[in-house]
Design a protein around this motif. Sequence first.
Motif, PDB file in Angstrom:
ATOM      1  N   SER A  19      25.246 -55.565 -20.928  1.00 10.72           N
ATOM      2  CA  SER A  19      25.739 -56.882 -21.301  1.00 10.72           C
ATOM      3  C   SER A  19      24.583 -57.847 -21.577  1.00 10.72           C
ATOM      4  O   SER A  19      23.564 -57.845 -20.886  1.00 10.72           O
ATOM      5  CB  SER A  19      26.604 -57.464 -20.176  1.00 10.72           C
ATOM      6  OG  SER A  19      26.979 -58.784 -20.459  1.00 10.72           O
ATOM      7  N   ARG A  20      24.760 -58.677 -22.601  1.00  7.27           N
ATOM      8  CA  ARG A  20      23.771 -59.696 -22.920  1.00  7.27           C
ATOM      9  C   ARG A  20      24.041 -61.003 -22.167  1.00  7.27           C
ATOM     10  O   ARG A  20      23.228 -61.922 -22.222  1.00  7.27           O
ATOM     11  CB  ARG A  20      23.772 -59.977 -24.431  1.00  7.27           C
ATOM     12  CG  ARG A  20      23.324 -58.783 -25.278  1.00  7.27           C
ATOM     13  CD  ARG A  20      23.283 -59.149 -26.747  1.00  7.27           C
ATOM     14  NE  ARG A  20      22.838 -58.031 -27.581  1.00  7.27           N
ATOM     15  CZ  ARG A  20      22.714 -58.089 -28.894  1.00  7.27           C
ATOM     16  NH1 ARG A  20      23.029 -59.215 -29.539  1.00  7.27           N
ATOM     17  NH2 ARG A  20      22.309 -57.037 -29.571  1.00  7.27           N
ATOM     18  N   ALA A  21      25.177 -61.071 -21.509  1.00  5.06           N
ATOM     19  CA  ALA A  21      25.505 -62.272 -20.739  1.00  5.06           C
ATOM     20  C   ALA A  21      24.591 -62.372 -19.527  1.00  5.06           C
ATOM     21  O   ALA A  21      24.095 -61.356 -19.015  1.00  5.06           O
ATOM     22  CB  ALA A  21      26.963 -62.211 -20.279  1.00  5.06           C
ATOM     23  N   PRO A  22      24.337 -63.597 -19.037  1.00  7.45           N
ATOM     24  CA  PRO A  22      23.525 -63.736 -17.818  1.00  7.45           C
ATOM     25  C   PRO A  22      24.143 -62.935 -16.674  1.00  7.45           C
ATOM     26  O   PRO A  22      25.356 -62.941 -16.494  1.00  7.45           O
ATOM     27  CB  PRO A  22      23.584 -65.245 -17.542  1.00  7.45           C
ATOM     28  CG  PRO A  22      23.906 -65.870 -18.852  1.00  7.45           C
ATOM     29  CD  PRO A  22      24.779 -64.888 -19.570  1.00  7.45           C
ATOM     30  N   LEU A  23      23.312 -62.242 -15.918  1.00  4.34           N
ATOM     31  CA  LEU A  23      23.821 -61.426 -14.829  1.00  4.34           C
ATOM     32  C   LEU A  23      24.440 -62.286 -13.738  1.00  4.34           C
ATOM     33  O   LEU A  23      25.536 -62.006 -13.248  1.00  4.34           O
ATOM     34  CB  LEU A  23      22.697 -60.568 -14.246  1.00  4.34           C
ATOM     35  CG  LEU A  23      23.078 -59.655 -13.076  1.00  4.34           C
ATOM     36  CD1 LEU A  23      24.199 -58.699 -13.475  1.00  4.34           C
ATOM     37  CD2 LEU A  23      21.870 -58.884 -12.574  1.00  4.34           C
ATOM     38  N   CYS A  24      23.748 -63.340 -13.346  1.00  2.00           N
ATOM     39  CA  CYS A  24      24.231 -64.241 -12.295  1.00  2.00           C
ATOM     40  C   CYS A  24      24.130 -65.684 -12.794  1.00  2.00           C
ATOM     41  O   CYS A  24      23.126 -66.058 -13.403  1.00  2.00           O
ATOM     42  CB  CYS A  24      23.405 -64.101 -11.021  1.00  2.00           C
ATOM     43  SG  CYS A  24      23.317 -62.444 -10.351  1.00  2.00           S
ATOM     44  N   ARG A  25      25.154 -66.440 -12.497  1.00  2.00           N
ATOM     45  CA  ARG A  25      25.124 -67.857 -12.840  1.00  2.00           C
ATOM     46  C   ARG A  25      25.860 -68.621 -11.745  1.00  2.00           C
ATOM     47  O   ARG A  25      26.868 -68.139 -11.216  1.00  2.00           O
ATOM     48  CB  ARG A  25      25.763 -68.103 -14.207  1.00  2.00           C
ATOM     49  CG  ARG A  25      25.552 -69.502 -14.746  1.00  2.00           C
ATOM     50  CD  ARG A  25      25.936 -69.576 -16.218  1.00  2.00           C
ATOM     51  NE  ARG A  25      27.276 -69.115 -16.469  1.00  2.00           N
ATOM     52  CZ  ARG A  25      28.374 -69.821 -16.211  1.00  2.00           C
ATOM     53  NH1 ARG A  25      28.277 -71.030 -15.686  1.00  2.00           N
ATOM     54  NH2 ARG A  25      29.568 -69.322 -16.460  1.00  2.00           N
TER      55      ARG A  25
END
Length: 225
Positions: free
Chosen positions: A164-170
């Motif tokens: 995934s290209r989404a941030p891992l943690c936010r």
Amino acid sequence: MKDGPDIARVAALIGDPARANMLTALMGGRALTASELVQEAGVTAQTASSHLARLAEGGLIRQRKQGCHRYHQLASAEVAALLESLMGLAAGAGHLRRRPGPRDPAMRRARVCYDHLAGEMGTTMFESMLARGYLCRMDDAITLTDAGRDFARGFLQVEPGGRSRAPLCRECLDWSERRSHLAGHLGRAMLARLTGLGWARRDPDSRVIRFSPEGERQFRAMFSG
């Protein structure tokens, strides 16, 4: 004329009460029809159509056609993050809208926020993962530690993050708890695992997440203080 991003336009789109109600409804992560959003907005179908067109033109929602129906959903996780931040800011400043009814306590206890767990259960999970050293704050960001990666790999049964290209943690400021809960790819995966295990389920017609007695016992054992 000033150069740079036009934040006033985005603020104006979100600032209209009817459009704000539509966007809030879409925070459940599901694609909704115009008829469903009419009820959320409290306006006529013609007015709702105009609002939806403006939100789509402004890049805040996107439309999908399936068969005879056209569905609307938030354009991206970035839009959801912006809305969640505004909710937290509004709640912190005391700008709250109260809808009387039995759903209020359930919404505050556990709900879906776009694609991750929010409410009291969400903040409990986030704070436990911090306390256990699974997450750490570095340079105003949340990162997954080596211990956290081992935990996530075992609990999720997959490599956290994957491709995934989404941030891992936010980190999201929870509007009802006024504390943080976990978003990003890991937050989405954790909620999917909780429901996949049968510990929790989502109400079909709302954003409420309900834990079974056994599911809550397992959850509390894993994420106790």
